[in-house]
Design a protein around this motif. Structure first.
Motif, PDB file in Angstrom:
ATOM      1  N   ARG G  47       0.831  -1.217   0.000  1.00 49.88           N
ATOM      2  CA  ARG G  47       0.000   0.000   0.000  1.00 49.88           C
ATOM      3  C   ARG G  47       0.862   1.262   0.000  1.00 49.88           C
ATOM      4  NH1 ARG G  47      -5.293  -2.050   1.714  1.00 49.88           N
ATOM      5  NH2 ARG G  47      -5.176  -4.106   0.765  1.00 49.88           N
ATOM      6  N   ASP G  94      -9.549  -3.814 -10.983  1.00 45.88           N
ATOM      7  CA  ASP G  94      -9.139  -4.763  -9.944  1.00 45.88           C
ATOM      8  C   ASP G  94      -7.640  -5.058  -9.986  1.00 45.88           C
ATOM      9  OD1 ASP G  94     -11.865  -5.169  -9.132  1.00 45.88           O
ATOM     10  OD2 ASP G  94     -12.126  -6.531 -10.832  1.00 45.88           O
ATOM     11  N   VAL G  97      -5.136  -4.658  -6.867  1.00 45.80           N
ATOM     12  CA  VAL G  97      -5.243  -5.715  -5.849  1.00 45.80           C
ATOM     13  C   VAL G  97      -4.640  -7.018  -6.374  1.00 45.80           C
ATOM     14  CG1 VAL G  97      -6.839  -7.069  -4.445  1.00 45.80           C
ATOM     15  CG2 VAL G  97      -7.259  -4.626  -4.801  1.00 45.80           C
ATOM     16  N   GLU G 100      -0.970  -6.774  -6.225  1.00 43.51           N
ATOM     17  CA  GLU G 100      -0.468  -6.930  -4.855  1.00 43.51           C
ATOM     18  C   GLU G 100      -0.304  -8.413  -4.538  1.00 43.51           C
ATOM     19  OE1 GLU G 100      -1.749  -4.270  -1.276  1.00 43.51           O
ATOM     20  OE2 GLU G 100      -2.635  -6.228  -0.882  1.00 43.51           O
ATOM     21  N   VAL G 142      -9.599 -12.501  -8.252  1.00 47.93           N
ATOM     22  CA  VAL G 142      -9.776 -11.143  -7.750  1.00 47.93           C
ATOM     23  C   VAL G 142     -10.921 -10.479  -8.498  1.00 47.93           C
ATOM     24  CG1 VAL G 142      -8.625  -8.924  -7.430  1.00 47.93           C
ATOM     25  CG2 VAL G 142      -7.281 -11.047  -7.359  1.00 47.93           C
ATOM     26  N   THR G 166     -12.796  -7.072  -4.180  1.00 46.11           N
ATOM     27  CA  THR G 166     -12.208  -5.721  -4.177  1.00 46.11           C
ATOM     28  C   THR G 166     -13.287  -4.684  -3.924  1.00 46.11           C
ATOM     29  OG1 THR G 166     -12.504  -5.120  -6.509  1.00 46.11           O
ATOM     30  CG2 THR G 166     -10.602  -6.515  -5.967  1.00 46.11           C
ATOM     31  N   ASP G 197      -9.966  -6.319  -0.679  1.00 47.37           N
ATOM     32  CA  ASP G 197      -8.722  -5.673  -1.161  1.00 47.37           C
ATOM     33  C   ASP G 197      -7.458  -6.299  -0.586  1.00 47.37           C
ATOM     34  OD1 ASP G 197     -10.024  -3.837  -2.780  1.00 47.37           O
ATOM     35  OD2 ASP G 197     -10.111  -2.288  -1.249  1.00 47.37           O
ATOM     36  N   ASN G 198      -7.570  -7.445   0.081  1.00 48.84           N
ATOM     37  CA  ASN G 198      -6.388  -8.033   0.731  1.00 48.84           C
ATOM     38  C   ASN G 198      -5.587  -8.895  -0.250  1.00 48.84           C
ATOM     39  OD1 ASN G 198      -4.468  -8.888   2.479  1.00 48.84           O
ATOM     40  ND2 ASN G 198      -5.862  -9.983   3.861  1.00 48.84           N
ATOM     41  N   GLY G 199      -5.023  -8.241  -1.253  1.00 52.46           N
ATOM     42  CA  GLY G 199      -4.193  -8.941  -2.223  1.00 52.46           C
ATOM     43  C   GLY G 199      -2.987  -9.586  -1.573  1.00 52.46           C
TER      44      GLY G 199
END
Ligand SMILES: Nc1ncnc2c1ncn2[C@@H]1O[C@H](COP(=O)(O)O)[C@@H](O)[C@H]1O
Ligand SMILES: Nc1ncnc2c1ncn2[C@@H]1O[C@H](COP(=O)(O)O)[C@@H](O)[C@H]1O
Ligand SMILES: Nc1ncnc2c1ncn2[C@@H]1O[C@H](COP(=O)(O)O)[C@@H](O)[C@H]1O
Ligand SMILES: Nc1ncnc2c1ncn2[C@@H]1O[C@H](COP(=O)(O)O)[C@@H](O)[C@H]1O
Ligand SMILES: [Mg+2]
Ligand SMILES: [Mg+2]
Ligand SMILES: [Mg+2]
Ligand SMILES: [Mg+2]
Ligand SMILES: [Mg+2]
Ligand SMILES: [Mg+2]
Ligand SMILES: [Mg+2]
Ligand SMILES: [Mg+2]
Lengths: 212, 212, 212, 212, 212, 212, 212, 212
Positions: G47, G94, G97, G100, G142, G166, G197-199
């Motif tokens: 982030r 997307d 994410v 990530e 995702v 996401t 959003d927790n890629g």
């Protein structure tokens, strides 16, 4: 009759005057601070940004800023500290709320031990502080995200625990709701909960309990 | 090291053994009650219906049913009662939860004063009890619907208040959520909250505080 | 038939023209204000910031800004004031909403008595105003956070009470939802509720009731 | 002082004694009804099922059951009816709530005109009653599902409107929440809202307004 | 087999190329617009601010900005317009969403009649347009706040109605949720709903229906 | 004028009479069915259990029960079927809702093709029906749990799609809310949504579209 | 005993040091980065905005910015890549994410295949990648909006799928909640879900699985 | 092309046939069980009550009931068990969900170690199982109420953790939502989550991971 309602007990009880600064205009703060500080020592201005601190200092130079707690202590005077309150915080982002609790409790006369960065994702960090936890009169447990710290602490100690959910997190943390629900549903006994980010409320109740 | 975790503190601290009966089968209850009552006095079986009471009485005749608290006290033994806890309840429908708190606190050695039917829609009813409220070490405030009792009590007393929202109400009470939110947002200081209908949790924490 | 729908009753009934300014562009305001003020006195522009006031003053100099109510009164003309409406507000942060209610009611011909800073965390503050409350035709009760003021007022008076939840609070106040639920679930009779922060709506309905 | 709180105003004001029967045991009802009916005429027992009616009739034969309103009127006595309240209901399933409002208002001395089955999906049905709506002092608008009746009525009349969301609907009606939100967000002026299914509360407040 | 999936049907069906601009960077827009406009006429860039329009104009001068619809039409070419779609909007703040629907439908070959500012708080305004409503093939009903317009329109017409909730409102409008729930629970038949503020989706589906 | 509101259009348009049976008492059903069937053919009684069917058959023997659709067709008469509607359902548990849609559409004169058990967890099952989907005038997509069927169908076809979320699922399906949100947020164009489990509404709107 | 808790396993396991930069002040970042990078290679700063990257580069020049993943890799060192992880993303919005997740997995030693812009509204785009999907050890899916990609992928593959909702969308996407619920309720087996959003979390768990 | 979609992989992969029995009628079960069991060994019938078991036994005697897992294994055949899955459960009420996970995993060829009654309110209970946790390939963590077990386990192990929230709890547990949110927001890495009470899904994914 009405006279039974005792308006003056706060003075006798050492309850502090407190100003919640969030959303108050500089004018409002300028007006209210000297009025309160004139008659009371150790007035707490909570949720105070740097700007608010500057405003207060102008109108009442005898004040001290605790930046991480976001508290300005106006007309600071020494207090005798009693008993033992532990303030435990899960993550570094929870520290402002934990400091709000800790600073509040100290100002109104309590010994406070801080135990920070003891989130349950690395349980050994918390377990290193067992002695401190066992000897406290009351523990304030501060955590965001999943808020599991409160349950683990509640299971370790046999004194009252006040749990403070914080708004730290993202997505389904819903601004602290996930931590709040976690704490309200704790399977540990002896635990109660205050509003999200309400460090002041937790520190204040911890003081009431510690000074019984 | 691991040895620091003290598994035996509950025995030393007079913490009661408790069985939460909701959702447990008669077989389960029959199995667990004698096992606990054998080694402990004053075992609490909470959320116990009449049927559960009958089941317990069969396997352990030395027991007493507090119907309104929905608690069976198994292997009852006299306890010395200390200090002063006030349990205040807003409506008559809130009494089962209030009794769960009161009965829990009494069994583990606390003097409990009950103040019931003091909802804020007739504030004079509550104000008649100011003396009792002023002399308590801790107040448990039990209310459903809008839950305003907690705030009013919190404003009157300077001891800690534990607020218990109940699921009493309909429509937008959402099974106690309205009362819970009301209590979490109380503008009174010194107040914390437990889960909806969690009379046991409030009575237990009140005891921890009262016995400090 | 369709002719039964009476499009002109507002003119006969003294209902004011109202412009809700939030989210309107300066151009929009500039266009609409003179058009309305030409044919009507006492046009209300609500949710008006300082900037909006400047915009209005440019195009229609005969106007007056009530800053705390965030209302611009355009083409102000004297009105005869009747009856008695009390507007009670819990905290100082609730005053803008309370003023929106009070100013609206005054402009359309009602005597308004303001009772501010009477939150239930210090119930004696409210009780000092019992006489005013007993003699009102209708009370508007404005509160954020836990919104308990409405229930307590509703229990004291026997006239209709209009409750206005405000968005003041943090965490689980959820922008006024906690106060709203508290008010909808009030155990006091004679109470109804408007949308969060809807001071105008409360002042307007209070006027309809006071002028019956 | 405390003496200013007037506990006896309800007697002077003709406010009825009311028993909310939902969730009360037969024993409780049997105990409370004669005690209230002894000193008061026209005691209302609301949310009363057939079974509750039978229980009441046993202990107090002078009573009358309004089945659709689910109200038992205990110790019925004639009242003088004043003014004009319209109770409008959207669907036939909303009638029990509407009748709770209408019967409550009639018993405490108000003329009540019922306008049922006037949901907005066939707007002509409602428009046929314009004359009745225009001449009312207050309108109670009862609707479930999307609750749009309240807005349409609020746009037609210039008297106060009390909106009652009902729990009728399925899926996203969420037990009345859809109708409640619709009513709280009404763009019509002069409208306030009570809890879901709270016909009693609406009828009672309508009476306070109609009798001003 | 896989060959049954027809990737080319949009070209044959006159479905427009669409770019949803919200959250896209100027670079992204600059890259994508010419690529699409090269092969297609009447490319729609929706949710386009003034700045986005300037960006597009730079890279593709043959474009036209519909400011109130927030749509840039890139490479505009004449289309033949068929049938009849009515787009009705409740308040002036709902117009951007209504225009998104109307402009979308026009660009892809439909006659569109706009009926704006016909909120149900003044039902006569809507009723004046009965003829237009009766002769439409499909109606798009756009409303925020309590969203009642959709139900009233659905009750008047016998063609399909597509309801679009908007995010206009405050407090319990919850960014369009109140209007959405109102529309999903409509007691009128022949009505379906799209996402909050999704004018494009409504205009597009209306076109599919109108052109059947 | 009022006369413009056309109360008789349903008769001319072949709109069926419909009775929503959920929550209606046997008496109510017995009263209403013959009254409607006397003047209309093909009256639909929806959400009809076996018991309701028995009640209807007693008072009106000329009726037919579609058990899986939970619909009783009263006074059945042949209808000419036009066009093409596809009703697709994800799981076998979704079939009652799908049948409500399909049976409704058939009764009011539409050819209906059923495609059941084509949930997206095995996408090949759906793809086998591409030809049917490509030739429909309108598709009704019925799904519970995650409701993804609607998006996939919407991406395959270029006709309008009406999505029906069902209450099938557990845990976070929240009685159909997960599927509803999935459908409202579909990235496929040409899709709109009705209330959870509202097969009737979808079948009825599909008919309006198919018969344009 | 306590010694069983193994604080050093991360070093042995190649678990990366990670700094979550959102909400951290430049001072904080400046302090923490060199301390970690001193002892560890391939420290991940997630982030991370451009500004954060500049701050890191100042204090630790040996770093590399993956802009679309918003990750700074501090003290980058070559790693051996094993196995096969597919990261599939529905829309272009997307991608941050998804990146990530992908970048996290690559840094800690996994072969990663990206499959982007394969949303289910055009199912043929996804089906073209069947071979890649069939040969993966684990798939990260995702998607925002309705999140249906996860179910379709879960139905195609027989390896574990980690679904990442996401926050992309508007209106009823509720910041990712619609996609989350869709994924939790997937009718496909072998699928689990991480926070909105927790890629990072998905990439990290995928790595644990891929390296088993 | 379509042929790439492999409908037969489940047979090759040993994926079991599964029947979700909740809400299925006895007729349905009677029809489906023999049809599946004919071609497959170890068919799982999940969420099977005693009555469902009796129904299955009638039509297919070669079956075995795991009462606590609520699973009937139809046509049971020996399987070779590989690797190591730990299933940990917080409370005794969570055991049915844990058993659903454990039994599912065993049937499809995994060694499963059960660790039950290790809720975090007594953290020493869990810590006694560190060796088992450290040597697992994957851990399934099952918990209701505040769900904190998942975070603590996730912090102890470095293998993937699948968290299963259960619907055990009351009040603000909201049928498992509190535990779900707690797990989604876990600060431990390597953790993903399935739907509330979805023991099957967790056991199935754990198997996919364990057998990689
Ligand atoms: N149907 C009703 N809905 C809401 N409140 C009611 C209803 N009937 C009575 N009440 C209120 O409930 C109070 C009586 O409650 P209780 O003492 O529990 O019988 C009355 O004073 C009324 O204010
Ligand atoms: N204003 C809008 N609201 C909702 N969906 C839109 C809108 N504009 C475009 N779309 C959809 O978004 C797609 C384009 O998205 P993107 O590829 O992100 O530009 C189009 O195919 C439409 O289906
Ligand atoms: N299954 C259904 N779901 C939703 N709405 C229905 C259903 N069946 C009938 N309706 C609607 O309900 C109306 C009849 O309601 P009622 O007058 O209460 O029987 C009909 O005009 C339809 O618009
Ligand atoms: N206990 C369970 N919880 C969640 N999903 C399940 C469960 N048991 C079976 N399933 C899923 O449900 C499918 C069978 O559903 P059905 O065809 O309705 O019996 C299986 O393929 C599994 O994916
Ligand atoms: Mg403890
Ligand atoms: Mg206090
Ligand atoms: Mg009152
Ligand atoms: Mg009006
Ligand atoms: Mg219609
Ligand atoms: Mg399509
Ligand atoms: Mg799969
Ligand atoms: Mg871990």
């Amino acid at each position: 009759g009405y006279a039974k309602i005792d308006n003056h007990r706060s003075l006798r009880n050492g309850v502090p005057e407190v100003i919640y600064c969030e959303g108050k205009s500089p004018e409002h703060i300028r007006g209210i601070v000297p009025r309160l500080a004139e008659h009371s020592a150790n007035v707490l201005a909570t949720r105070a940004s740097e700007e608010v601190y500057q405003v207060i200092k102008e109108v009442y130079p005898a004040c001290r800023y605790n930046k991480s707690a976001r508290i300005v202590l106006v007309n600071p005077q020494p207090v005798v500290k009693k008993g033992s309150i532990v303030v435990a915080a899960a993550g570094t982002s929870d520290i402002p709320v934990a400091e709000e609790a800790a600073a509040t409790a100290e100002v109104i006369g309590n010994n406070v031990k801080r135990i920070y960065d003891v989130g349950v994702a690395g349980i050994h960090r918390l377990l290193e502080y067992c002695e401190d936890l066992y000897t406290a009169n009351v523990v304030v447990a501060v955590a965001g995200m999943e808020g599991a710290l409160a349950s683990v602490v509640g299971g370790l100690v046999s004194c009252p625990v006040i749990a403070v959910p914080t708004s730290i997190g993202y997505g389904t943390s819903f601004g602290g709701v996930a931590a709040l629900l976690s704490m309200l549903n704790s399977c540990a006994s002896g635990l109660s909960v205050v509003n999200i980010d309400n460090g002041f409320g937790a520190g204040y109740q911890a003081s009431l309990i510690n000074q019984l």
